[in-house]
Write an enzyme that holds these catalytic residues in place. Structure first.
Site: not given
Length: 454
Positions: A426-427
């Site tokens: 999850d950036h």
């Protein structure tokens, strides 16, 4: 005062459930604590206890039909209460606030007492809704209330489309679009209002009719979705729509790990069972992957996180979920505090969780939460793949098959057993460099597995 029996919420993701079977029928005498019926969620089967003693009446919950959470499925009448055939207390008396609490246990470990609601005789006083004392016409989600308040709208004037008439965000946005943000009796232009801009609507998928028209009649059969498949579909769409995924892949040499695994399994003490003597443990490669992932997260603590809109959740332990295939779908039981557990404990715990997962006997706390996950398709010969993140996790590790490949070391070609792994991240919570650091820590543990024993 007849006691209402409702379909309880036994899973945080549960919106509907199905009654798989009733243990009591219309008119039966029941005692408080008796099992009334069994419900089937997308992940487990649960038994529901009677919240009161009396006679079971107005059984409206049908078997094998989707029922919304909180929907009444029957009523229990005490001995001194009059039952009128053809009517339900819901049609004759206002609701009082909910009483009692619900606890959830799997079918083989007890039963789930449903939340109950009592009914009072009709009076001149208005009925009280179970939702924080609001009237039935004012049911709304917190987000819908905030948006309505900011738009200058009254919840009572908005038609709800949610469960049991609850007003949801879409209802408020529709009301704003059609009426503007004016109070009753005033034109919208007189009151400037700022409303949080909504994201552009996602493109709608093809309808069932559009899909079926592409195939000749008689060339297919329709198999209705069960609750598990519906939940998997909803959560995967949610994950891919709301989480900015990015992927990192590298190769790990397994020869040292395989050799250590062989030594540890050979050294396992024997224990007596009903089937004779068996080893106290039998380690798999996946057990060692779980341990390595947990230790890597502790070595790179900034990656052991979950994203929320207001803060980053930094976890103090590594709770590793492990994807397990079961009939009709998959489930992710969790090895809690995997960073602190030995390989033998992880191995035996994983076998127990996987066995109970396949028979749908897991407790909710055994598959909810976690700080990361591992999905291994190596046993199917899959070389590499990218997994979808399971919220609230910020990472998931996809593990491919170990296979012999030619590698170059110091200018020489030799054969090594190599396994490809892909980290989905999850950036919002884990940036590229941080994800690379986490995957590098994992690779070092896999290629130097003695570090997992100290």
């Amino acid at each position: 005062m007849p006691t209402e029996v409702i379909l309880p919420k036994v899973d945080m993701d549960m919106a509907t459930g199905q009654i798989s079977r009733w243990f009591a029928e219309e008119g039966a005498r029941v005692k408080k604590g008796d099992v009334l019926f069994e419900i089937e969620t997308d992940k487990a089967a649960m038994e529901i206890d009677a919240p009161a003693s009396g006679t079971l009446r107005n059984v409206t919950g049908k078997e094998r039909v989707d029922i919304p959470v909180g929907e009444p499925v029957a009523w229990i009448y005490a001995d001194d209460e009059v039952y009128e055939s053809g009517t339900t207390p819901q049609n004759r008396a206002p609701l009082s606030p909910p009483v009692g609490k619900m606890s959830a246990k799997p079918t083989d470990g007890g039963a789930v007492p449903p939340t109950s609601r009592s009914f009072a005789p009709p009076s001149a006083l208005p009925g009280i809704s179970p939702t924080r004392g609001q009237s039935q016409g004012e049911r709304a989600t917190p987000l819908a209330r905030r948006l309505a308040r900011e738009a200058g709208l009254r919840i009572a004037e908005i038609q709800g489309s949610g469960p049991r008439g609850r007003v949801v965000r879409a209802d408020v946005e529709a009301a704003v679009a059609s009426k503007g943000a004016a109070t009753p009796g005033q034109p919208a232009a007189e009151i400037p209002v700022e409303i949080p801009s909504a994201p552009a609507p996602a493109p709608k998928p093809m309808s069932d009719d559009q899909v079926l028209k592409l195939f000749a009649e008689g060339s297919y059969e329709l198999v209705p979705h069960d609750n598990m498949r519906k939940t998997i579909a909803r959560r995967l769409v949610e994950a891919k729509s709301t989480i900015p995924h990015f992927y990192l892949t590298l190769d790990c040499e397994l020869d040292a790990l395989l050799a250590l695994r062989t030594q540890l399994n050979a050294a396992a003490p024997m224990r007596k069972t009903e089937k004779g003597e068996v080893p106290a443990y039998k380690l798999s490669v996946n057990d060692m992957v779980i341990k390595a992932m947990a230790m890597a997260l502790m070595a790179v603590p900034d990656a052991n996180a979950s994203w929320t809109e207001n803060a980053m959740v930094k976890h103090k332990h590594a709770d590793v979920g492990v994807a397990v295939s079961i009939p009709g779908g998959l489930i992710t039981p969790i090895i809690r505090h995997a960073d602190e557990k030995t390989l033998s404990v992880i191995s035996n715990e994983m076998k127990d969780l996987a066995s109970r997962a396949r028979s749908r006997k897991l407790k909710p706390e055994e598959y909810q939460g976690g700080t990361t996950a591992v999905s291994n398709l190596g046993m199917f010969g899959i070389k590499d793949f990218a997994a979808v993140i399971n919220p609230p996790h910020a990472t998931i590790l996809a593990v491919g098959a170990g296979e012999e490949r030619a590698v170059v070391k110091k200018g020489e070609i030799r054969i090594a057993t190599v396994m490809s792994v892909t980290l989905s991240t999850d950036h919002r919570a884990v940036d590229g460099a941080l994800g690379a650091e986490l995957l590098g820590a994992f690779k070092r543990l896999i290629e130097n597995p003695m570090g997992m024993l100290v």
